[in-house]
Enzyme design. Structure first.
Site, mmCIF file in Angstrom:
data_model
loop_
_atom_site.group_PDB
_atom_site.id
_atom_site.type_symbol
_atom_site.label_atom_id
_atom_site.label_comp_id
_atom_site.label_asym_id
_atom_site.label_seq_id
_atom_site.Cartn_x
_atom_site.Cartn_y
_atom_site.Cartn_z
ATOM 1 N N GLU A 84 0.804 -1.226 0.000
ATOM 2 C CA GLU A 84 0.000 0.000 0.000
ATOM 3 C C GLU A 84 0.837 1.277 0.000
ATOM 4 O O GLU A 84 0.396 2.308 0.515
ATOM 5 C CB GLU A 84 -0.982 0.003 1.180
ATOM 6 C CG GLU A 84 -2.035 -1.089 1.073
ATOM 7 C CD GLU A 84 -3.104 -0.993 2.136
ATOM 8 O OE1 GLU A 84 -2.898 -0.253 3.125
ATOM 9 O OE2 GLU A 84 -4.144 -1.651 1.992
ATOM 10 N N GLU A 89 -6.419 -7.614 -1.508
ATOM 11 C CA GLU A 89 -7.134 -7.392 -0.250
ATOM 12 C C GLU A 89 -8.517 -6.848 -0.566
ATOM 13 O O GLU A 89 -8.706 -6.124 -1.554
ATOM 14 C CB GLU A 89 -6.418 -6.389 0.669
ATOM 15 C CG GLU A 89 -5.146 -6.872 1.318
ATOM 16 C CD GLU A 89 -4.561 -5.838 2.276
ATOM 17 O OE1 GLU A 89 -5.360 -5.100 2.902
ATOM 18 O OE2 GLU A 89 -3.334 -5.759 2.396
#
Length: 752
Positions: free
Chosen positions: A373, A454
């Site tokens: 991320e 995710e």
């Protein structure tokens, strides 16, 4: 002949570090590895408790076999910043908390007692990954994986990389790349299948401590796949006498804009993210606990892929993935933050260490070479990708981001897509959307290999004892993303967040230092959403039928049990309530792309009168599952659910008496029909006798009707007695057996 033996016992441990301890007797507590420097409570703790230095020490007595040999210690991992001394001389420093390192002892040994001292610094050092920002997981300090004493011939094999090019050809080829030290002459490799039958052999000359052995024209080879995880063993011998064994598999992975292929056949990836932490013991659990997590993912949850979020995990976990056909996305340490030049240099080294350790695992199908991320950083990610491709050209690279239109430097665009939560905004006209389209995410004019890494998680945290409607929505959200991934052939698959609840920093989670993001509890007990995954496996792998209900009229808003979601791989279910009987099939209209859509019973099937009204008598129900018109499952739900049984379930009843191993035990409060009592929160008192100790406190509390514990073996043979006392269920006792351990193999290959 090399000798490789586990060195996990007889360590001394002290909180803190003093330079005088490098040579003086530490005088600390006796501990066995894997070891957690500070055992935290289950929740509401101070995570800074382990963020300082600790010291370990062990004395080694001179052995005759060390004469003329290379002697070293291999640390499988230590968190986080490690320094090792031998007899007062610094031998090695290693700042990476997730990969192995070696302390060469040979020049420092004496013919008496040799003192090994290790300083571990649990400080979140901003100069090394994953530190410098905030991270949504804990990095527990300690020597939390095995340590090995290795005695090697002067001429020895240092590492082996095995490649299997063109596995779809009729005749297979194996290429073994060898790195040696001090070796001359030839290297010979013999390939064996799982039965011990030789399938091929070859020889090559060693030059400049390198050799490449090619074995061609192999026939009768079984390809490694999720369904047939065939493992082979390379027995490699140097002319000078050193010998090692390395396992591998024949398989081919292809990531295409049209999806993922394994051995040339399309395969939709379906999985979950896994942290390597455990309650109380942190990272410090042994082989069996690591293997069990792989088994839960593959068999209990029906996954075909796991992501090692967010760091390289135990080789025991990876070995078991190899054995059972669980694919793996492995990535380097990090969480959103990218540090300065030195930090980035260390991260590039993380890539190299990860790949050099794990390149022979057929289960690993992609290298994660981007900080989870993080924002784009072209120069940095050009380096991580180049390092991965130089070391291993047989697997693609991926890089997990959550930002759209991110620069694609990797081979596969890997994306954390939380749009299902983001778009559900009251007062907007945006429709509920499970996944973004690939063009919306990539911003590219053409499709690319694409994987969802995710979803859900922090967008819809769910505790095991949450209200039924919340649990139902939790399961539905996982189903919606799975359905959307199956609907789009350009999506290789999806890996949900996450396998189980985990401890975290104060900046995340529910304020109790737990992220309740898992489809399982922190003890690996399934919540209802776990069955969204297990129900997708074929019925031939086990019948699944899990109604998402506590079967009570007053649990839901307004009352009743509708809509009732039944997570199943059955063809139909039959619901009986009082004198009403209805048969219902899968909801293919809403979930038409799933292998096994849920069965959703609602007002399309039952009128309000048929299930009764508020104030009327509530009845029990029976749900029966059918497959090909045959009854294959049944659940009874009493109208007056009563606590009846405390079920105590150990993972195994017999285990080898290894002081580095544990046995998990699950406790479940059940009603008279065997259903979990989600809202029963009684305490349990645990008492252990025999060759095991309890990890964590002697009292635990049921949450969501369940709890768990791990028993750490002491290394002694005998009977283990676990006594569980409950104010409601009384006292129960189970016995387990610790047996003589099998002989330890000394022919394992390890990377530097």
């Amino acid at each position: 002949m090399r000798n490789n033996q586990k060195l996990n016992t007889e360590w001394s441990f002290r909180d803190g570090f003093d330079p005088d301890w490098i040579t003086a007797d530490l005088g600390g507590a006796a501990v066995t590895l894997p070891h957690n420097a500070v055992d935290l409570p289950l929740n509401y703790f101070d995570e800074t408790a382990y963020q300082h230095a600790f010291t370990y020490q062990r004395d080694l007595h001179w052995c005759a076999e060390w004469e003329g040999a290379e002697v070293e210690l291999r640390f499988d991992a230590a968190m986080a910043d490690a320094v090792v001394w031998c007899n007062g001389t610094e031998v090695v420093r290693h700042a990476d908390g997730y990969t192995p390192f070696t302390a060469r002892l040979t020049p420092h040994l004496t013919r008496g007692v040799n003192r090994i001292t290790v300083r571990i610094d649990g400080t979140e050092n901003p100069q090394i990954p994953p530190f410098g920002g905030r991270i949504d997981y804990l990095t527990y300090a300690g020597i939390y994986r095995d340590v090995w004493l290795r005695v090697l011939p002067k001429a020895h094999i240092r590492n082996v990389k095995i490649e299997t090019p063109e596995v779809l050809a009729a005749r297979k080829t194996v290429v073994l790349n060898l790195w040696t030290e001090g070796a001359q002459g030839t290297a010979t490799a013999v390939i064996f299948d799982a039965s011990g039958t030789e399938v091929g052999r070859g020889t090559a000359e060693i030059a400049d401590d390198r050799a490449k052995v090619t074995i061609a024209d192999l026939t009768g080879i079984t390809l490694w796949s999720c369904d047939t995880p065939a493992m082979y063993t390379a027995d490699i011998t140097l002319q000078s006498g050193d010998r090692t064994l390395t396992r591998f598999g024949f398989r081919q992975v292809d990531w295409t804009p049209e999806g993922f292929k394994l051995n040339g056949e399309a395969l939709k990836l379906r999985g979950l993210n896994r942290h390597q932490s455990f309650p109380y013991s942190g990272y410090a659990q042994g082989k069996r606990a690591q293997e069990r997590d792989a088994e839960i993912l593959r068999f209990d949850l029906g996954c075909n892929i796991a992501r090692t979020s967010h760091y390289p995990q135990s080789t025991y976990f990876l070995d078991r993935c190899d054995d059972i056909g669980l694919l793996v996305f492995e990535e380097i340490p990090g969480w959103q933050h990218i540090g300065g030049a030195a930090w980035q240099d260390e991260s590039v080294q993380n890539v190299a260490r990860m790949i050099e350790r794990d390149w022979n695992h057929p289960s690993i199908i992609i290298w994660g070479v981007r900080i989870n991320e993080s924002f784009d950083n072209r120069d940095f990610y050009l380096r991580t990708n180049a390092t991965a491709r130089e070391l291993d050209g047989t697997r693609p690279t991926g890089g997990v981001r959550y930002i759209t239109e991110s620069e694609l430097l990797e081979d596969v665009y890997t994306m954390n897509d939380f749009v299902l939560g983001e778009f559900e905004i009251p007062g907007t006209n945006r429709p509920r959307t499970a996944l973004r389209t690939q063009p919306e995410v990539t911003g590219l004019p053409h499709p690319v290999p694409y994987l969802i890494t995710e979803y859900n998680g922090h967008m819809f945290p769910t505790k095991a004892g949450d209200p039924e409607a919340h649990q139902s929505e939790h399961a539905i959200r996982h189903l919606e993303v799975l359905n959307a991934a199956y609907a789009d052939p350009s999506i290789s698959g999806c890996i949900g967040w996450c396998m189980y609840d985990y401890n975290t920093h104060k900046d995340f989670g529910a304020g109790d230092r737990i992220c309740h993001h898992g489809v399982m509890t922190i003890f690996r007990e399934p919540k209802f959403a776990a069955f969204a995954y297990s129900s997708q496996k074929p019925a031939s792998e086990g019948i699944v039928m899990e109604p998402v209900t506590v079967w009570a009229r007053g649990e839901r808003n307004i009352g009743g049990v509708l809509p009732l979601v039944i997570l199943t791989n059955c063809d139909e279910v039959e619901l009986v309530f009082a004198d009403v009987v209805k048969r219902v099939g899968p909801d293919r209209e809403r979930f038409g792309h799933l292998p096994n859509p849920p069965i959703i019973i609602d007002d399309r099937h039952f009128s309000a009168d048929e299930l009764g009204h508020w104030g009327q008598s509530w009845h029990g129900g029976r749900i029966t599952g059918y497959l090909n018109e045959e009854k294959v499952a049944e659940r009874i739900f009493p109208g007056d659910s009563t606590p009846t049984t405390l079920e105590i379930v150990p993972d195994v009843r017999t285990a080898e008496a290894d002081a580095s191993e544990e046995i998990r035990v699950i406790f479940r409060a059940l009603d008279q029909a065997g259903n979990k009592l989600l809202f029963l929160n009684d305490p349990l008192t645990l008492h252990v006798e025999g060759p095991a100790t309890l990890i964590g406190p002697e009292m635990t509390v049921l949450a969501g009707g369940t709890s768990g514990a791990w028993l750490r073996l002491t290394g002694e043979v005998g009977t283990i007695t676990l006594t569980v006392t409950s104010p409601r269920f009384g006292t129960q006792t189970i016995t387990l057996t610790a047996t003589e351990p099998a002989s330890q193999s000394d022919l394992l290959t390890f990377a530097l």
